[in-house]
Motif scaffolding. Structure first.
Motif, mmCIF file in Angstrom:
data_model
loop_
_atom_site.group_PDB
_atom_site.id
_atom_site.type_symbol
_atom_site.label_atom_id
_atom_site.label_comp_id
_atom_site.label_asym_id
_atom_site.label_seq_id
_atom_site.Cartn_x
_atom_site.Cartn_y
_atom_site.Cartn_z
ATOM 1 N N ALA A 127 0.842 -1.203 0.000
ATOM 2 C CA ALA A 127 0.000 0.000 0.000
ATOM 3 C C ALA A 127 0.880 1.256 0.000
ATOM 4 N N ALA A 128 1.970 1.230 0.785
ATOM 5 C CA ALA A 128 2.868 2.400 0.841
ATOM 6 C C ALA A 128 3.518 2.648 -0.518
ATOM 7 N N ILE A 129 3.968 1.572 -1.173
ATOM 8 C CA ILE A 129 4.610 1.717 -2.488
ATOM 9 C C ILE A 129 3.609 2.244 -3.521
ATOM 10 N N ARG A 130 2.407 1.684 -3.515
ATOM 11 C CA ARG A 130 1.390 2.118 -4.479
ATOM 12 C C ARG A 130 0.924 3.547 -4.211
ATOM 13 N N HIS A 131 0.901 3.891 -2.931
ATOM 14 C CA HIS A 131 0.478 5.232 -2.533
ATOM 15 C C HIS A 131 1.400 6.303 -3.126
ATOM 16 N N GLU A 132 2.704 5.976 -3.187
ATOM 17 C CA GLU A 132 3.657 6.924 -3.784
ATOM 18 C C GLU A 132 3.344 7.176 -5.250
ATOM 19 N N ARG A 133 2.780 6.169 -5.894
ATOM 20 C CA ARG A 133 2.470 6.289 -7.315
ATOM 21 C C ARG A 133 1.107 6.945 -7.530
ATOM 22 N N TYR A 134 0.090 6.411 -6.868
ATOM 23 C CA TYR A 134 -1.267 6.963 -7.004
ATOM 24 C C TYR A 134 -1.848 7.177 -5.612
ATOM 25 N N ALA A 135 -1.555 8.347 -5.062
ATOM 26 C CA ALA A 135 -1.972 8.625 -3.687
ATOM 27 C C ALA A 135 -3.485 8.547 -3.556
ATOM 28 N N ASN A 136 -3.936 7.943 -2.453
ATOM 29 C CA ASN A 136 -5.361 7.887 -2.105
ATOM 30 C C ASN A 136 -6.249 7.225 -3.162
ATOM 31 N N SER A 137 -5.676 6.373 -3.979
ATOM 32 C CA SER A 137 -6.479 5.646 -4.961
ATOM 33 C C SER A 137 -7.013 4.349 -4.337
ATOM 34 N N LYS A 138 -8.004 3.776 -4.992
ATOM 35 C CA LYS A 138 -8.484 2.450 -4.575
ATOM 36 C C LYS A 138 -7.310 1.457 -4.697
ATOM 37 N N TYR A 139 -6.563 1.602 -5.796
ATOM 38 C CA TYR A 139 -5.400 0.762 -6.099
ATOM 39 C C TYR A 139 -4.407 0.703 -4.939
ATOM 40 N N ALA A 140 -4.238 1.839 -4.222
ATOM 41 C CA ALA A 140 -3.261 1.906 -3.138
ATOM 42 C C ALA A 140 -3.871 1.615 -1.773
ATOM 43 N N SER A 141 -5.201 1.376 -1.731
ATOM 44 C CA SER A 141 -5.848 1.184 -0.425
ATOM 45 C C SER A 141 -5.403 -0.141 0.199
ATOM 46 N N ILE A 142 -5.284 -0.136 1.503
ATOM 47 C CA ILE A 142 -4.843 -1.351 2.192
ATOM 48 C C ILE A 142 -5.841 -2.491 1.947
ATOM 49 N N ARG A 143 -7.122 -2.139 1.829
ATOM 50 C CA ARG A 143 -8.162 -3.146 1.599
ATOM 51 C C ARG A 143 -7.935 -3.872 0.267
ATOM 52 N N GLN A 144 -7.652 -3.054 -0.774
ATOM 53 C CA GLN A 144 -7.404 -3.624 -2.106
ATOM 54 C C GLN A 144 -6.124 -4.471 -2.106
ATOM 55 N N CYS A 145 -5.071 -3.937 -1.478
ATOM 56 C CA CYS A 145 -3.788 -4.662 -1.423
ATOM 57 C C CYS A 145 -3.965 -6.001 -0.731
ATOM 58 N N ARG A 146 -4.678 -5.978 0.416
ATOM 59 C CA ARG A 146 -4.916 -7.223 1.161
ATOM 60 C C ARG A 146 -5.659 -8.242 0.315
ATOM 61 N N MET A 147 -6.684 -7.764 -0.380
ATOM 62 C CA MET A 147 -7.508 -8.658 -1.190
ATOM 63 C C MET A 147 -6.651 -9.293 -2.291
ATOM 64 N N GLU A 148 -5.894 -8.447 -3.019
ATOM 65 C CA GLU A 148 -5.089 -8.978 -4.134
ATOM 66 C C GLU A 148 -4.055 -9.988 -3.648
ATOM 67 N N LEU A 149 -3.405 -9.658 -2.528
ATOM 68 C CA LEU A 149 -2.344 -10.542 -2.041
ATOM 69 C C LEU A 149 -2.905 -11.866 -1.529
ATOM 70 N N ARG A 150 -4.074 -11.796 -0.901
ATOM 71 C CA ARG A 150 -4.712 -13.038 -0.419
ATOM 72 C C ARG A 150 -5.018 -13.945 -1.605
ATOM 73 N N GLU A 151 -5.557 -13.336 -2.654
ATOM 74 C CA GLU A 151 -5.933 -14.131 -3.825
ATOM 75 C C GLU A 151 -4.708 -14.700 -4.533
ATOM 76 N N VAL A 152 -3.672 -13.850 -4.667
ATOM 77 C CA VAL A 152 -2.498 -14.297 -5.411
ATOM 78 C C VAL A 152 -1.788 -15.428 -4.652
#
Lengths: 270, 270
Positions: B208-233
């Protein structure tokens, strides 16, 4: 009688590899190189000891072993094998400890491990190099540490990426095409950042060979075209007093070291 | 009392840098690092001697000097300065020479210089990594040594480029997107090359921290989205028995060494 060299560590083994390779490259012998990183358990260490002893039995030569270990127990195990053994940092720590009046405190994964500050530099520099590769955009030259210029296939992209990944240096690169060369002029974006520009050139025959691999028998790969482009680009370097080197006989490590040195760039490594 | 370290060579000075840095990183002292490559003339060597002596005068500490030199005369000059001096390969050549019953023949630019065969591998691998980055195309997976997979920003691109530039290893990389994960299935191209696949994962907070640097406050950088993607992967890695590592605390050197080690890849370096 073939020789074997082992590079061993409880970390990446990069330090052992660099020292061992630099040392052994001074002897005209054939060597099989074996790198064994992350030897972090006694079981792995014992397996490796077996491997070393088997090499001795098979080849009749005691293998050369270069290691860095934090774990003292593993050092002892390796030293008991049938090898010619080098604890690669110990020749230096003895003197340094006595000067500093302190003991070394080896920590696991200290040398080639993550250091968030310099790591962010390196990843940032890599993203910069990719986004500013091959003249894709010329808008971010104010942020560049260096702008590499040269004709297509003269070594700009590998050098940019190496500078980024090894040293955290932001390198953009711009390929001179016929249009630039016909006018023998720099674009406004380049001219505004002239002090950041470093030129690459290369021998025409080598350039033709490299281009030929990509587009065989094209005009682009013809020796005539290569000669023309290189003559023009070198004329441009001289006209604008752009520092440049001929990359023909240099590796990406050497080109990078020369760019850093001539441009007075800072290594963001430590 | 600040300390200074010099890394000196008539080549790139990479060997001296690696050894010196690995040695000094074991002591909790502040050090200014100075790399001086391509000391190829007596004039440059004498200038450097001055620099070393000035450092001693300014800091009151004799600088640490790590060097590799082919030219014997330059070694002597450096040794006469006010420094703590290490000829970094000599501790090893003594024993090796006696075992091999031959003298070392140091040659200029031997270690980090151009070796056309392995160099072509490295440049070819770099071009492969760039052309097959980020799933741009999935058609050349038969040529890959390894295919790195993972969610966006988990470390695939730096690892691919590092494997190419350092080891001549061809690494493609493919980012899992929601579509792949919803079906928990591999595309046909990946499935056909399953034995080449290696997975990366990372802790959700770091992602989330790395993505936040790229697209601050986006859904893409949200901890919820990161958690979901990583769980699935990670679920996908387990379902398909894809080997994987968590890159959160690893540098690109360490990730690369682990990929090489776990996939049994060959280093095309020497």
């Amino acid at each position: 009688m073939p020789h074997t060299a082992f590079y061993i560590s409880d970390g990446t083994a990069i330090t052992a590899e660099v020292i061992g390779h630099a040392t052994l490259s001074q002897y005209p012998i054939e060597i099989e190189h074996i790198t064994s990183p992350f030897i972090e358990t006694k079981e792995l260490a014992l397996q490796l000891c077996d491997h070393i002893n088997r090499c001795y039995k098979t080849t009749g030569n005691r293998p050369f072993v270069f290691f860095t270990f934090v774990e003292q127990e593993f050092k002892k195990l390796i030293k008991q094998t049938e090898c010619i053994c080098f604890d690669v940092l110990s020749p230096f720590t003895k003197d340094i400890s006595s000067v500093l009046e302190m003991k070394p405190t080896p920590k696991l994964h200290r040398t080639h491990s993550i250091n968030l500050e310099s790591y962010d530099y390196r990843i940032g520099a890599m993203n910069y190099a990719l986004a500013n590769d091959d003249g894709q955009t010329t808008k971010h030259y104010d942020d560049a540490d260096v702008i590499l210029v040269g004709v297509s296939r003269s070594g700009k992209t590998p050098t940019s990426l190496y500078l980024a990944l090894q040293y955290g240096i932001k390198a953009a690169n711009y390929p001179f095409v016929e249009d630039d060369m016909e006018h023998l002029s720099l674009s406004a974006e380049l001219n505004n950042n002239k002090k950041r520009i470093f030129g690459l050139t290369i021998d025409p025959a080598r350039l033709a060979a490299i281009r030929h691999e990509r587009y065989a028998n094209s005009k682009y790969a013809s020796i005539r075209q290569c000669r023309m482009e290189l003559r023009e680009v070198e004329r441009m370097y001289k006209k604008y007093k752009i520092p440049f080197i001929n990359t023909t006989h240099f590796s990406v490590e050497e080109i990078s070291a020369k760019v850093i040195s001539e441009m007075g760039l800072e290594r963001r490594k430590y």
